[in-house]
Design a protein around this motif. Structure first.
Motif, PDB file in Angstrom:
ATOM      1  N   VAL A  87     114.981  -9.458  36.634  1.00 50.43           N
ATOM      2  CA  VAL A  87     114.165  -9.013  35.507  1.00 50.43           C
ATOM      3  C   VAL A  87     114.810  -9.490  34.217  1.00 50.43           C
ATOM      4  O   VAL A  87     115.991  -9.236  33.967  1.00 50.43           O
ATOM      5  N   GLU A  88     114.055 -10.219  33.420  1.00 44.92           N
ATOM      6  CA  GLU A  88     114.497 -10.673  32.104  1.00 44.92           C
ATOM      7  C   GLU A  88     113.686  -9.924  31.062  1.00 44.92           C
ATOM      8  O   GLU A  88     112.522 -10.224  30.830  1.00 44.92           O
ATOM      9  N   GLY A  96     123.106  -9.335  36.474  1.00 42.27           N
ATOM     10  CA  GLY A  96     123.122  -8.067  37.188  1.00 42.27           C
ATOM     11  C   GLY A  96     123.344  -8.244  38.681  1.00 42.27           C
ATOM     12  O   GLY A  96     123.892  -9.243  39.151  1.00 42.27           O
ATOM     13  N   THR A  97     122.869  -7.264  39.432  1.00 43.58           N
ATOM     14  CA  THR A  97     123.131  -7.223  40.883  1.00 43.58           C
ATOM     15  C   THR A  97     121.852  -7.326  41.710  1.00 43.58           C
ATOM     16  O   THR A  97     121.882  -7.055  42.905  1.00 43.58           O
ATOM     17  N   PHE A  98     120.747  -7.752  41.107  1.00 49.61           N
ATOM     18  CA  PHE A  98     119.481  -7.832  41.836  1.00 49.61           C
ATOM     19  C   PHE A  98     119.571  -8.773  43.036  1.00 49.61           C
ATOM     20  O   PHE A  98     118.948  -8.523  44.073  1.00 49.61           O
ATOM     21  N   GLY A  99     120.334  -9.859  42.901  1.00 48.47           N
ATOM     22  CA  GLY A  99     120.333 -10.890  43.942  1.00 48.47           C
ATOM     23  C   GLY A  99     121.434 -10.770  44.971  1.00 48.47           C
ATOM     24  O   GLY A  99     121.598 -11.680  45.805  1.00 48.47           O
ATOM     25  N   ILE A 156     123.605  -0.908  50.911  1.00 51.33           N
ATOM     26  CA  ILE A 156     122.629  -1.514  49.999  1.00 51.33           C
ATOM     27  C   ILE A 156     122.235  -0.462  48.974  1.00 51.33           C
ATOM     28  O   ILE A 156     121.580   0.527  49.310  1.00 51.33           O
ATOM     29  N   ARG A 157     122.643  -0.678  47.753  1.00 55.37           N
ATOM     30  CA  ARG A 157     122.429   0.316  46.704  1.00 55.37           C
ATOM     31  C   ARG A 157     121.136   0.024  45.944  1.00 55.37           C
ATOM     32  O   ARG A 157     120.601  -1.086  45.978  1.00 55.37           O
ATOM     33  N   THR A 158     120.675   1.033  45.234  1.00 56.21           N
ATOM     34  CA  THR A 158     119.409   0.926  44.497  1.00 56.21           C
ATOM     35  C   THR A 158     119.553  -0.006  43.296  1.00 56.21           C
ATOM     36  O   THR A 158     120.639  -0.180  42.742  1.00 56.21           O
ATOM     37  N   VAL A 159     118.441  -0.581  42.894  1.00 58.21           N
ATOM     38  CA  VAL A 159     118.382  -1.425  41.697  1.00 58.21           C
ATOM     39  C   VAL A 159     117.251  -0.928  40.799  1.00 58.21           C
ATOM     40  O   VAL A 159     116.252  -0.388  41.298  1.00 58.21           O
ATOM     41  N   PRO A 160     117.359  -1.084  39.504  1.00 62.57           N
ATOM     42  CA  PRO A 160     116.296  -0.630  38.601  1.00 62.57           C
ATOM     43  C   PRO A 160     115.102  -1.583  38.599  1.00 62.57           C
ATOM     44  O   PRO A 160     115.211  -2.735  38.989  1.00 62.57           O
ATOM     45  N   GLN A 161     113.962  -1.043  38.166  1.00 59.42           N
ATOM     46  CA  GLN A 161     112.729  -1.812  37.961  1.00 59.42           C
ATOM     47  C   GLN A 161     112.253  -2.525  39.225  1.00 59.42           C
ATOM     48  O   GLN A 161     111.681  -3.616  39.165  1.00 59.42           O
ATOM     49  N   LEU A 162     112.492  -1.912  40.369  1.00 57.12           N
ATOM     50  CA  LEU A 162     112.112  -2.526  41.640  1.00 57.12           C
ATOM     51  C   LEU A 162     110.599  -2.656  41.769  1.00 57.12           C
ATOM     52  O   LEU A 162     110.083  -3.631  42.324  1.00 57.12           O
ATOM     53  N   GLU A 163     109.870  -1.669  41.250  1.00 58.84           N
ATOM     54  CA  GLU A 163     108.409  -1.685  41.369  1.00 58.84           C
ATOM     55  C   GLU A 163     107.804  -2.907  40.668  1.00 58.84           C
ATOM     56  O   GLU A 163     106.873  -3.532  41.181  1.00 58.84           O
ATOM     57  N   LYS A 164     108.364  -3.287  39.508  1.00 52.24           N
ATOM     58  CA  LYS A 164     107.879  -4.471  38.803  1.00 52.24           C
ATOM     59  C   LYS A 164     108.064  -5.729  39.647  1.00 52.24           C
ATOM     60  O   LYS A 164     107.189  -6.590  39.727  1.00 52.24           O
ATOM     61  N   MET A 165     109.230  -5.829  40.294  1.00 52.19           N
ATOM     62  CA  MET A 165     109.533  -7.018  41.085  1.00 52.19           C
ATOM     63  C   MET A 165     108.642  -7.098  42.325  1.00 52.19           C
ATOM     64  O   MET A 165     108.224  -8.186  42.735  1.00 52.19           O
ATOM     65  N   ILE A 166     108.332  -5.949  42.924  1.00 47.21           N
ATOM     66  CA  ILE A 166     107.452  -5.941  44.098  1.00 47.21           C
ATOM     67  C   ILE A 166     106.038  -6.354  43.705  1.00 47.21           C
ATOM     68  O   ILE A 166     105.372  -7.120  44.417  1.00 47.21           O
ATOM     69  N   LYS A 167     105.568  -5.876  42.558  1.00 47.10           N
ATOM     70  CA  LYS A 167     104.236  -6.274  42.094  1.00 47.10           C
ATOM     71  C   LYS A 167     104.171  -7.773  41.826  1.00 47.10           C
ATOM     72  O   LYS A 167     103.155  -8.417  42.100  1.00 47.10           O
ATOM     73  N   GLU A 168     105.263  -8.335  41.313  1.00 43.26           N
ATOM     74  CA  GLU A 168     105.317  -9.777  41.086  1.00 43.26           C
ATOM     75  C   GLU A 168     105.267 -10.519  42.414  1.00 43.26           C
ATOM     76  O   GLU A 168     104.607 -11.555  42.541  1.00 43.26           O
ATOM     77  N   LYS A 173     110.647   5.617  45.162  1.00 42.23           N
ATOM     78  CA  LYS A 173     110.226   5.312  43.800  1.00 42.23           C
ATOM     79  C   LYS A 173     109.184   4.196  43.739  1.00 42.23           C
ATOM     80  O   LYS A 173     108.567   3.986  42.712  1.00 42.23           O
ATOM     81  N   VAL A 174     109.007   3.495  44.851  1.00 41.78           N
ATOM     82  CA  VAL A 174     108.119   2.343  44.856  1.00 41.78           C
ATOM     83  C   VAL A 174     106.681   2.720  45.165  1.00 41.78           C
ATOM     84  O   VAL A 174     105.737   2.152  44.621  1.00 41.78           O
ATOM     85  N   GLY A 175     106.483   3.694  46.051  1.00 42.06           N
ATOM     86  CA  GLY A 175     105.142   4.047  46.487  1.00 42.06           C
ATOM     87  C   GLY A 175     104.706   3.142  47.630  1.00 42.06           C
ATOM     88  O   GLY A 175     105.518   2.555  48.337  1.00 42.06           O
ATOM     89  N   THR A 176     103.426   3.021  47.801  1.00 42.00           N
ATOM     90  CA  THR A 176     102.895   2.209  48.898  1.00 42.00           C
ATOM     91  C   THR A 176     102.441   0.853  48.396  1.00 42.00           C
ATOM     92  O   THR A 176     102.102   0.683  47.228  1.00 42.00           O
TER      93      THR A 176
END
Length: 457
Positions: free
Chosen positions: A298-299, A364-367, A401-413, A431-434
């Motif tokens: 996420v940028e 960050g640690t997203f990757g 495997i630890r949590t990362v922020p803004q995961l929902e945005k990345m899944i939508k992408e 936190k992501v939903g379905t």
């Protein structure tokens, strides 16, 4: 006749010394001290500063409001600036030679002149004919865009007062000089005094000013570090001249965030905005590949998907090499250590190369999880479904495997780009939903993620 005095000034930090020093005592840089003549009080008159008649008052009584901004009509530039050009702001843009600095500001100046009025382009490195040739190629010819080749700051101030422009471009700040100073253009004294003059002009007349700056061989901003503190915004162009894509970052921004990036593609007609970086970066990706996987980052407010490649090969030098492009090398060493200790991979006798395709740097640690899976895939010679699978997650030293922020945005992408599966931290699942378009695979530790790779054989 009075004897002229001189001093030695560091061209990196501005440290002054009465004698030459091999290494600056201020920033410890070698061979950065240059001699400058000291002007007498009679010969040198400091430029006037902005005088305010206001008195101190409680901060709660200060009237605040939104800054007035110019729309540059370049959405990627507006994004990095925080919404557009703030009136009266000094913006510094730097980058490697040929990266596209002059192209971008000429395009922005042309669009602003068509929308708001007179724009003054002042060049200290090119003639008016050269600027006209570039403007013809970029289709940026307008009657309200004025150009002049000049480096004397006093003459430049006269042109600004005469034309009353709504926007001023200086290319470049290292060429400016003031008559009262005896030092050469580009020296600490000349740059500080020239920028101080431009700051006074911009703030008093409410004119936004763009300054182009050179960079050193190491890629840092050339000139004294005080230059970055004097301006309101510092932008930096990243990318290779041999590649088509350019990334614009804000290193400092008093009127917005510094986390946003602008993505451009260099073509014959100029810099073209890239509104969907994920599609651009994944354009040449194959269906299946060994050691290749798609990760997300996420940028600012923008999620971006990039292809990450790993190559694990036996070392022939006796000492294994660790090479990372677009990834922090310390983070790579940490992940390799976890793979060796927790997963039992004997990587001590293997060279490991990591590359992020497209020139994007993973912050960050997203990757983390994607890096580990790509290394494992290359080591085990397992093809990964690169056009179907995304990996997102941070790896701890215990292989969790630890949590990362803004995961929902990345899944939508990922859904928008047509991916079918996403490996993500189990703790993030609530936190992501379905997701109707993508299968979400929850993993609690690195072992579970690598076990999923084995199933793809």
């Amino acid at each position: 006749m009075a004897k002229s005095k001189s001093k030695f000034v560091c061209q990196q930090c501005g440290f002054e010394s009465p004698k030459w020093l091999g290494r600056c005592n201020g920033c410890n840089q070698w061979n950065a001290m240059e001699e400058e003549l000291v002007a007498t009080k009679a010969a040198y008159k400091r430029s006037p500063s902005i005088v305010s008649q206001a008195k101190p008052q409680p901060i709660g009584k200060v009237k605040s409001g939104s800054y007035q901004r110019f729309d540059t009509s370049i959405s990627e530039l507006n994004r990095v600036l925080g919404g557009g050009l703030v009136k009266g702001a000094l913006t510094l843009i730097s980058g490697e030679p040929g990266i596209g600095k002059s192209t971008l500001i000429l395009q922005a100046g042309s669009k602003i002149s068509k929308k708001y009025g007179t724009v003054l382009y002042i060049s200290g490195e090119e003639s008016e004919e050269q600027i006209k040739m570039r403007a013809d190629r970029l289709d940026s010819i307008t009657d309200k865009l004025y150009v002049i080749s000049e480096t004397n700051i006093s003459v430049i101030e006269g042109y600004i007062n005469e034309l009353s422009p709504v926007f001023v471009i200086i290319d470049s700040v290292q060429t400016l000089f003031k008559d009262e100073l005896t030092s050469a253009p580009g020296s600490v004294s000349q740059i500080k005094e020239s920028v101080n003059n431009l700051m006074r002009i911009g703030k008093s007349l409410n004119i936004p000013i763009f300054l182009v700056a050179h960079v050193t061989k190491q890629g840092d901003l050339a000139g004294p570090r005080v230059l970055e503190h004097m301006v309101d915004t510092v932008l930096h162009f990243e990318g290779e001249r041999t590649q088509e894509f350019r990334i614009l970052r804000a290193l400092k921004n008093r009127f917005g965030t510094t986390s946003e990036i602008g993505v451009f593609e260099m073509k014959e007609e100029g810099l073209i905005e890239v509104t969907n970086p994920s599609a651009m970066l994944l354009d040449s990706m194959t269906e299946e590949a060994e050691g290749a996987i798609v990760v997300a980052t996420v940028e600012g407010t923008r999620p971006i998907l990039v292809e990450l490649q790993a190559l694990v090969t036996a070392t022939n030098t006796g000492f294994p090499r660790r090479t990372a492009v677009g990834v922090d090398i310390n983070r790579l060493n940490l992940i390799i250590a976890v793979l060796e200790k927790k997963m039992g991979l004997p990587l001590i006798n293997y060279d490991i190369y990591i590359n992020v395709v497209g020139g994007i740097k993973l912050e960050g640690t997203f990757g983390d999880l994607g890096i580990a899976m790509a290394i494992y895939s290359s080591y085990k010679s397992i093809n990964l479904p690169t056009k179907r699978l995304i990996a997102i997650g941070e790896i701890s030293l215990t292989a969790d495997i630890r949590t990362v922020p803004q995961l929902e945005k990345m899944i939508k992408e990922g859904e928008k780009m047509g991916f079918e599966e996403c490996i993500l931290p189990k703790r993030n699942r609530s936190k992501v939903g379905t997701s109707r378009k993508m299968r979400l695979i929850e993993v609690e530790n690195l072992y579970s993620a690598l076990k999923h790779i084995e199933k793809t054989k």
